[in-house]
Design a protein around this motif. Structure first.
Motif, PDB file in Angstrom:
ATOM      1  N   GLU A 127      -3.970  -4.273  -3.463  1.00  0.00           N
ATOM      2  CA  GLU A 127      -2.680  -4.910  -3.191  1.00  0.00           C
ATOM      3  C   GLU A 127      -2.841  -6.405  -2.930  1.00  0.00           C
ATOM      4  O   GLU A 127      -2.051  -7.221  -3.418  1.00  0.00           O
ATOM      5  CB  GLU A 127      -1.985  -4.247  -2.003  1.00  0.00           C
ATOM      6  N   ALA A 128      -3.864  -6.761  -2.164  1.00  0.00           N
ATOM      7  CA  ALA A 128      -4.118  -8.171  -1.872  1.00  0.00           C
ATOM      8  C   ALA A 128      -4.436  -8.925  -3.162  1.00  0.00           C
ATOM      9  O   ALA A 128      -3.958 -10.042  -3.374  1.00  0.00           O
ATOM     10  CB  ALA A 128      -5.261  -8.314  -0.876  1.00  0.00           C
ATOM     11  N   ASN A 129      -5.221  -8.307  -4.034  1.00  0.00           N
ATOM     12  CA  ASN A 129      -5.556  -8.937  -5.310  1.00  0.00           C
ATOM     13  C   ASN A 129      -4.321  -9.089  -6.192  1.00  0.00           C
ATOM     14  O   ASN A 129      -4.111 -10.126  -6.816  1.00  0.00           O
ATOM     15  CB  ASN A 129      -6.629  -8.134  -6.040  1.00  0.00           C
ATOM     16  N   ALA A 130      -3.482  -8.057  -6.251  1.00  0.00           N
ATOM     17  CA  ALA A 130      -2.259  -8.127  -7.058  1.00  0.00           C
ATOM     18  C   ALA A 130      -1.352  -9.252  -6.570  1.00  0.00           C
ATOM     19  O   ALA A 130      -0.792 -10.008  -7.375  1.00  0.00           O
ATOM     20  CB  ALA A 130      -1.525  -6.785  -7.015  1.00  0.00           C
ATOM     21  N   LEU A 131      -1.223  -9.384  -5.272  1.00  0.00           N
ATOM     22  CA  LEU A 131      -0.396 -10.451  -4.711  1.00  0.00           C
ATOM     23  C   LEU A 131      -0.995 -11.820  -5.027  1.00  0.00           C
ATOM     24  O   LEU A 131      -0.288 -12.759  -5.381  1.00  0.00           O
ATOM     25  CB  LEU A 131      -0.236 -10.256  -3.202  1.00  0.00           C
ATOM     26  N   MET A 132      -2.322 -11.938  -4.944  1.00  0.00           N
ATOM     27  CA  MET A 132      -2.973 -13.211  -5.247  1.00  0.00           C
ATOM     28  C   MET A 132      -2.775 -13.593  -6.703  1.00  0.00           C
ATOM     29  O   MET A 132      -2.480 -14.744  -7.016  1.00  0.00           O
ATOM     30  CB  MET A 132      -4.474 -13.125  -4.926  1.00  0.00           C
ATOM     31  N   VAL A 133      -2.894 -12.627  -7.608  1.00  0.00           N
ATOM     32  CA  VAL A 133      -2.682 -12.895  -9.035  1.00  0.00           C
ATOM     33  C   VAL A 133      -1.251 -13.364  -9.279  1.00  0.00           C
ATOM     34  O   VAL A 133      -1.015 -14.337 -10.009  1.00  0.00           O
ATOM     35  CB  VAL A 133      -3.005 -11.639  -9.887  1.00  0.00           C
ATOM     36  N   MET A 134      -0.289 -12.702  -8.659  1.00  0.00           N
ATOM     37  CA  MET A 134       1.112 -13.075  -8.819  1.00  0.00           C
ATOM     38  C   MET A 134       1.376 -14.487  -8.285  1.00  0.00           C
ATOM     39  O   MET A 134       2.019 -15.302  -8.945  1.00  0.00           O
ATOM     40  CB  MET A 134       2.018 -12.072  -8.102  1.00  0.00           C
ATOM     41  N   LEU A 135       0.872 -14.773  -7.094  1.00  0.00           N
ATOM     42  CA  LEU A 135       1.096 -16.084  -6.494  1.00  0.00           C
ATOM     43  C   LEU A 135       0.399 -17.197  -7.274  1.00  0.00           C
ATOM     44  O   LEU A 135       0.967 -18.275  -7.472  1.00  0.00           O
ATOM     45  CB  LEU A 135       0.638 -16.093  -5.038  1.00  0.00           C
TER      46      LEU A 135
ATOM     47  N   SER B 273      -0.242 -17.237 -10.452  1.00  0.00           N
ATOM     48  CA  SER B 273       0.534 -17.426 -11.672  1.00  0.00           C
ATOM     49  C   SER B 273       1.818 -18.196 -11.391  1.00  0.00           C
ATOM     50  O   SER B 273       2.181 -19.123 -12.134  1.00  0.00           O
ATOM     51  CB  SER B 273       0.862 -16.070 -12.298  1.00  0.00           C
ATOM     52  N   GLU B 274       2.496 -17.834 -10.324  1.00  0.00           N
ATOM     53  CA  GLU B 274       3.742 -18.510  -9.948  1.00  0.00           C
ATOM     54  C   GLU B 274       3.501 -19.989  -9.664  1.00  0.00           C
ATOM     55  O   GLU B 274       4.243 -20.861 -10.144  1.00  0.00           O
ATOM     56  CB  GLU B 274       4.349 -17.832  -8.718  1.00  0.00           C
ATOM     57  N   MET B 275       2.483 -20.317  -8.895  1.00  0.00           N
ATOM     58  CA  MET B 275       2.194 -21.713  -8.565  1.00  0.00           C
ATOM     59  C   MET B 275       1.748 -22.483  -9.804  1.00  0.00           C
ATOM     60  O   MET B 275       2.159 -23.631 -10.014  1.00  0.00           O
ATOM     61  CB  MET B 275       1.112 -21.802  -7.482  1.00  0.00           C
ATOM     62  N   GLU B 276       0.933 -21.864 -10.635  1.00  0.00           N
ATOM     63  CA  GLU B 276       0.480 -22.530 -11.853  1.00  0.00           C
ATOM     64  C   GLU B 276       1.668 -22.858 -12.759  1.00  0.00           C
ATOM     65  O   GLU B 276       1.796 -23.979 -13.247  1.00  0.00           O
ATOM     66  CB  GLU B 276      -0.511 -21.644 -12.599  1.00  0.00           C
TER      67      GLU B 276
ATOM     68  N   ARG C 134       4.816 -23.121 -11.902  1.00  0.00           N
ATOM     69  CA  ARG C 134       5.731 -24.050 -11.227  1.00  0.00           C
ATOM     70  C   ARG C 134       5.269 -25.491 -11.372  1.00  0.00           C
ATOM     71  O   ARG C 134       6.059 -26.387 -11.619  1.00  0.00           O
ATOM     72  CB  ARG C 134       5.849 -23.669  -9.740  1.00  0.00           C
ATOM     73  N   PHE C 135       3.988 -25.722 -11.216  1.00  0.00           N
ATOM     74  CA  PHE C 135       3.508 -27.095 -11.185  1.00  0.00           C
ATOM     75  C   PHE C 135       2.891 -27.564 -12.497  1.00  0.00           C
ATOM     76  O   PHE C 135       2.732 -28.758 -12.707  1.00  0.00           O
ATOM     77  CB  PHE C 135       2.556 -27.294 -10.014  1.00  0.00           C
ATOM     78  N   GLN C 136       2.588 -26.645 -13.400  1.00  0.00           N
ATOM     79  CA  GLN C 136       2.058 -27.055 -14.692  1.00  0.00           C
ATOM     80  C   GLN C 136       3.181 -27.272 -15.701  1.00  0.00           C
ATOM     81  O   GLN C 136       3.145 -28.208 -16.486  1.00  0.00           O
ATOM     82  CB  GLN C 136       1.086 -26.012 -15.227  1.00  0.00           C
ATOM     83  N   PHE C 137       4.192 -26.417 -15.664  1.00  0.00           N
ATOM     84  CA  PHE C 137       5.234 -26.469 -16.674  1.00  0.00           C
ATOM     85  C   PHE C 137       6.575 -26.958 -16.143  1.00  0.00           C
ATOM     86  O   PHE C 137       7.260 -27.729 -16.792  1.00  0.00           O
ATOM     87  CB  PHE C 137       5.415 -25.086 -17.315  1.00  0.00           C
ATOM     88  N   GLU C 138       6.969 -26.515 -14.969  1.00  0.00           N
ATOM     89  CA  GLU C 138       8.301 -26.851 -14.459  1.00  0.00           C
ATOM     90  C   GLU C 138       8.324 -28.169 -13.694  1.00  0.00           C
ATOM     91  O   GLU C 138       9.271 -28.922 -13.802  1.00  0.00           O
ATOM     92  CB  GLU C 138       8.811 -25.724 -13.555  1.00  0.00           C
ATOM     93  N   ARG C 139       7.329 -28.403 -12.890  1.00  0.00           N
ATOM     94  CA  ARG C 139       7.247 -29.586 -12.032  1.00  0.00           C
ATOM     95  C   ARG C 139       8.327 -29.590 -10.952  1.00  0.00           C
ATOM     96  O   ARG C 139       9.333 -28.941 -11.064  1.00  0.00           O
ATOM     97  CB  ARG C 139       7.314 -30.863 -12.841  1.00  0.00           C
ATOM     98  N   VAL C 140       8.095 -30.351  -9.937  1.00  0.00           N
ATOM     99  CA  VAL C 140       9.060 -30.503  -8.858  1.00  0.00           C
ATOM    100  C   VAL C 140       9.938 -31.700  -9.201  1.00  0.00           C
ATOM    101  O   VAL C 140       9.441 -32.791  -9.448  1.00  0.00           O
ATOM    102  CB  VAL C 140       8.356 -30.720  -7.505  1.00  0.00           C
TER     103      VAL C 140
ATOM    104  N   LYS D 184       7.026 -22.979   0.086  1.00  0.00           N
ATOM    105  CA  LYS D 184       6.321 -22.181  -0.921  1.00  0.00           C
ATOM    106  C   LYS D 184       4.858 -22.594  -1.002  1.00  0.00           C
ATOM    107  O   LYS D 184       3.968 -21.747  -1.052  1.00  0.00           O
ATOM    108  CB  LYS D 184       6.965 -22.350  -2.302  1.00  0.00           C
ATOM    109  N   ILE D 185       4.629 -23.912  -1.001  1.00  0.00           N
ATOM    110  CA  ILE D 185       3.252 -24.408  -1.077  1.00  0.00           C
ATOM    111  C   ILE D 185       2.475 -24.026   0.175  1.00  0.00           C
ATOM    112  O   ILE D 185       1.320 -23.595   0.088  1.00  0.00           O
ATOM    113  CB  ILE D 185       3.247 -25.937  -1.284  1.00  0.00           C
ATOM    114  N   LEU D 186       3.093 -24.139   1.331  1.00  0.00           N
ATOM    115  CA  LEU D 186       2.429 -23.761   2.579  1.00  0.00           C
ATOM    116  C   LEU D 186       2.090 -22.270   2.597  1.00  0.00           C
ATOM    117  O   LEU D 186       0.976 -21.882   2.966  1.00  0.00           O
ATOM    118  CB  LEU D 186       3.302 -24.117   3.783  1.00  0.00           C
TER     119      LEU D 186
END
Length: 67
Positions: free
Chosen positions: A15-23, A25-28, A30-36, A50-52
């Motif tokens: 479960e911890a690994n699944a959550l880490m993979v999801m997070l 991917s989400e951060m990558e 967000r900041f690689q394609f969408e940007r702030v 979110k970053i914290l």
């Protein structure tokens, strides 16, 4: 946040690994394609939380689950 308001969850290693993979991917995405968008200044506090949250979980995961 005070210690009295800390929430503890129990996760299996899978479960911890699944959550880490999801997070990761989400951060990558967000900041690689969408940007702030700084024009959306009303949302900057949400992005900061979110970053914290990602940083705290990634640090915990690296210390406890990363082989």
């Amino acid at each position: 946040m005070t210690k009295a308001k800390t929430l503890w969850i129990q996760l299996t290693p899978v479960e911890a690994n699944a959550l880490m993979v999801m997070l990761d991917s989400e951060m990558e995405n967000r900041f690689q394609f969408e940007r702030v968008d700084l024009k959306e200044w009303e949302q900057l506090d949400l992005e900061a939380y979110k970053i914290l949250a990602f940083h705290k979980y990634k640090t915990w995961y690296s210390e406890n689950c990363d082989d």
